[in-house]
Scaffold this motif. Structure first.
Motif, short mmCIF file in Angstrom:
data_model
loop_
_atom_site.label_atom_id
_atom_site.label_comp_id
_atom_site.label_asym_id
_atom_site.label_seq_id
_atom_site.Cartn_x
_atom_site.Cartn_y
_atom_site.Cartn_z
N ALA A 67 38.47 27.14 48.36
CA ALA A 67 37.00 27.27 48.23
C ALA A 67 36.58 28.73 48.37
CB ALA A 67 36.32 26.40 49.28
N THR A 68 37.16 29.45 49.36
CA THR A 68 36.81 30.85 49.55
C THR A 68 37.30 31.69 48.38
OG1 THR A 68 36.96 30.57 51.94
CG2 THR A 68 37.02 32.82 51.12
N THR A 69 38.50 31.37 47.89
CA THR A 69 39.04 32.09 46.74
C THR A 69 38.10 31.98 45.54
OG1 THR A 69 41.32 31.76 47.47
CG2 THR A 69 40.98 32.22 45.13
N ARG A 70 37.60 30.78 45.31
CA ARG A 70 36.69 30.59 44.17
C ARG A 70 35.40 31.39 44.36
NH1 ARG A 70 34.95 25.03 41.07
NH2 ARG A 70 33.43 26.00 39.70
N LYS A 71 34.88 31.43 45.59
CA LYS A 71 33.65 32.18 45.83
C LYS A 71 33.86 33.67 45.58
CE LYS A 71 31.58 28.96 49.12
NZ LYS A 71 31.18 28.74 50.54
N VAL A 72 35.04 34.17 45.94
CA VAL A 72 35.34 35.58 45.67
C VAL A 72 35.45 35.81 44.17
CG1 VAL A 72 37.07 37.41 45.94
CG2 VAL A 72 36.45 35.98 47.90
N MET A 73 36.15 34.91 43.49
CA MET A 73 36.32 35.06 42.04
C MET A 73 34.99 35.00 41.32
SD MET A 73 39.59 35.42 41.87
CE MET A 73 39.85 35.32 40.10
N ASP A 74 34.09 34.18 41.81
CA ASP A 74 32.77 34.04 41.19
C ASP A 74 31.75 35.02 41.74
OD1 ASP A 74 33.82 31.99 39.70
OD2 ASP A 74 32.97 30.39 40.95
N ARG A 75 32.21 35.91 42.62
CA ARG A 75 31.37 36.96 43.25
C ARG A 75 30.23 36.38 44.08
NH1 ARG A 75 32.98 41.79 41.26
NH2 ARG A 75 34.07 41.77 39.25
N GLU A 76 30.43 35.16 44.56
CA GLU A 76 29.46 34.59 45.50
C GLU A 76 29.63 35.21 46.88
OE1 GLU A 76 29.54 30.36 45.57
OE2 GLU A 76 29.66 30.17 43.39
N ARG A 77 30.83 35.69 47.15
CA ARG A 77 31.10 36.43 48.39
C ARG A 77 31.88 37.68 48.03
NH1 ARG A 77 33.42 33.06 53.33
NH2 ARG A 77 32.87 35.05 54.31
N SER A 78 31.55 38.79 48.69
CA SER A 78 32.25 40.03 48.38
C SER A 78 33.65 40.00 48.98
CB SER A 78 31.47 41.24 48.93
OG SER A 78 31.58 41.28 50.35
N LEU A 79 34.56 40.65 48.30
CA LEU A 79 35.94 40.69 48.79
C LEU A 79 36.05 41.39 50.15
CD1 LEU A 79 38.84 39.96 48.31
CD2 LEU A 79 39.10 42.03 46.91
N PRO A 80 35.36 42.52 50.38
CA PRO A 80 35.43 43.14 51.70
C PRO A 80 34.95 42.23 52.82
CG PRO A 80 34.55 44.70 50.12
CD PRO A 80 34.62 43.38 49.42
N GLU A 81 33.87 41.48 52.54
CA GLU A 81 33.34 40.55 53.54
C GLU A 81 34.38 39.48 53.88
OE1 GLU A 81 29.94 37.02 53.85
OE2 GLU A 81 30.09 38.26 52.05
N VAL A 82 34.98 38.91 52.84
CA VAL A 82 35.99 37.87 53.05
C VAL A 82 37.21 38.45 53.76
CG1 VAL A 82 37.59 36.32 51.87
CG2 VAL A 82 35.22 36.45 51.13
N ALA A 83 37.63 39.64 53.34
CA ALA A 83 38.81 40.26 53.95
C ALA A 83 38.60 40.50 55.44
CB ALA A 83 39.14 41.58 53.24
N ALA A 84 37.40 40.98 55.81
CA ALA A 84 37.11 41.23 57.21
C ALA A 84 37.15 39.95 58.03
CB ALA A 84 35.76 41.92 57.35
N ALA A 85 36.53 38.89 57.49
CA ALA A 85 36.52 37.61 58.21
C ALA A 85 37.93 37.05 58.34
CB ALA A 85 35.62 36.62 57.48
N HIS A 86 38.70 37.18 57.27
CA HIS A 86 40.05 36.64 57.31
C HIS A 86 40.94 37.46 58.26
CE1 HIS A 86 42.96 33.84 55.82
NE2 HIS A 86 43.80 34.82 55.51
N ALA A 87 40.74 38.76 58.29
CA ALA A 87 41.51 39.61 59.22
C ALA A 87 41.23 39.20 60.66
CB ALA A 87 41.17 41.08 59.01
N ASP A 88 39.97 38.91 60.97
CA ASP A 88 39.61 38.45 62.32
C ASP A 88 40.31 37.14 62.65
OD1 ASP A 88 38.00 40.65 62.68
OD2 ASP A 88 36.14 39.60 62.19
N ALA A 89 40.32 36.22 61.67
CA ALA A 89 40.97 34.93 61.90
C ALA A 89 42.46 35.11 62.12
CB ALA A 89 40.70 34.00 60.72
#
Length: 319
Positions: A67-89
């Protein structure tokens, strides 16, 4: 132009390393859309689709869900934002794995029972708030009701572990052992008694600094004698014992007599506790402090020197 070239799903699979089935899966979910169809009705993909599949692989390899991958691909979420959240996780996961590794290492080294292993595992699962509550409960058992002046607050801080946000394996291992030790009622009682002595000194001196810590005094007075080969039972030890008892008499505002020496012997035996020394060793590892100087040799010398100079009747039993 090559940019307008279209590729069969088999050719895309060969170029990307994905299986045909996987490409269909991503295509059906709109993550990678075909650019057209062949006359026979087969899907055809452009260079852009191949590039998108490369990004999909990268994101999935990094652990992002679909689901997150699709949002990044569709630019619904920025890659830096997702990367930061995933790094925290991932940081949380790494820390959890480090805690689990510490438990397994401790079990292997100590030959722990199933009950001890369960306790250690529980201790590693505590959140930061949970760790604070656990240590707060220990410190309250040691210092509770003894006053909250600057001196007592400083003594409390000197026994407070602060596990870093990103601890190394040794710090995690030390935390597990210290947390387990802090739950031992006998250990709590042993460290409370010196705290009570310190509080009593502050009560007598008011705002003034209390007399020097007994452990530090023993180290300074006995250390040179021990290094010089003076035996605790020898006559040469008499001045050292006299200096120790004078310190205790001054601290307690009492006469230097048999009762005071028995009191001092009891206090020295309480300090000469391997658990107490281990606590401060672990504390130094967790907090990144220099390793504390071992007091066991000078305390053992002091206990023996006092024992041989006291009447045998009514002597406290050795610990």
């Amino acid at each position: 132009m090559n940019g307008d070239a279209l590729f069969s799903i088999g050719e895309v699979a060969r170029r990307t390393g994905f299986t045909v089935k996987t490409i269909r899966f991503y295509s059906d979910r709109g993550i990678v859309s075909p650019a057209g169809r062949s006359p026979a009705g087969y899907r055809l993909y452009s260079f852009d689709a191949i590039a998108r599949l490369g990004l999909v692989r990268t994101l999935r390899d990094l652990g992002l869900d679909l689901a997150t991958t699709r949002k990044v691909m569709d630019r619904e979420r920025s890659l830096p934002e997702v990367a930061a959240a995933h790094a925290d996780a991932l940081a949380v996961q790494i820390r959890t794995l480090g805690m689990r590794r510490a438990v397994l290492m401790a079990v292997a080294e100590r030959g722990s029972t199933p009950e001890e292993t369960a306790l250690m595992h529980t201790l590693t699962q505590l959140s930061e708030d949970g760790r604070r509550r656990l240590i707060g409960d220990f410190l309250d058992a040691v210092f509770g009701g003894l006053g909250d002046g600057p001196g007592m607050a400083g003594a409390m801080r000197s026994m407070t572990p602060e596990l870093p946000v990103d601890p190394d394996p040794e710090q995690i291992k030390a935390w597990v052992e210290l947390a387990e030790l802090s739950q031992d009622p006998a250990f709590r009682a042993a460290v409370r008694r010196p705290a009570e002595d310190l509080a009593a000194q502050y009560a007598r001196t008011g705002a003034r600094t209390p007399h020097r810590d007994l452990g530090a005094t023993v180290r300074d007075l006995v250390g040179p004698a021990l290094a010089g080969g003076v035996g605790p039972e020898s006559p040469e030890a008499d001045p050292v014992v006299a200096a120790l008892t004078a310190h205790c008499a001054n601290a307690l505002s009492r006469a230097d007599d048999v009762d005071l020496r028995r009191h001092l012997l009891t206090r020295l035996e309480e300090l000469h506790d391997a658990r107490r020394e281990r606590y401060f060793e672990l504390l130094a590892i967790i907090n990144g402090w220099p390793a504390p100087e071992a007091l066991a040799p000078v305390l053992a010398w002091s206990v023996q020197a006092l024992r041989v100079r006291l009447p045998r009747r009514g002597l406290p039993r050795s610990g």
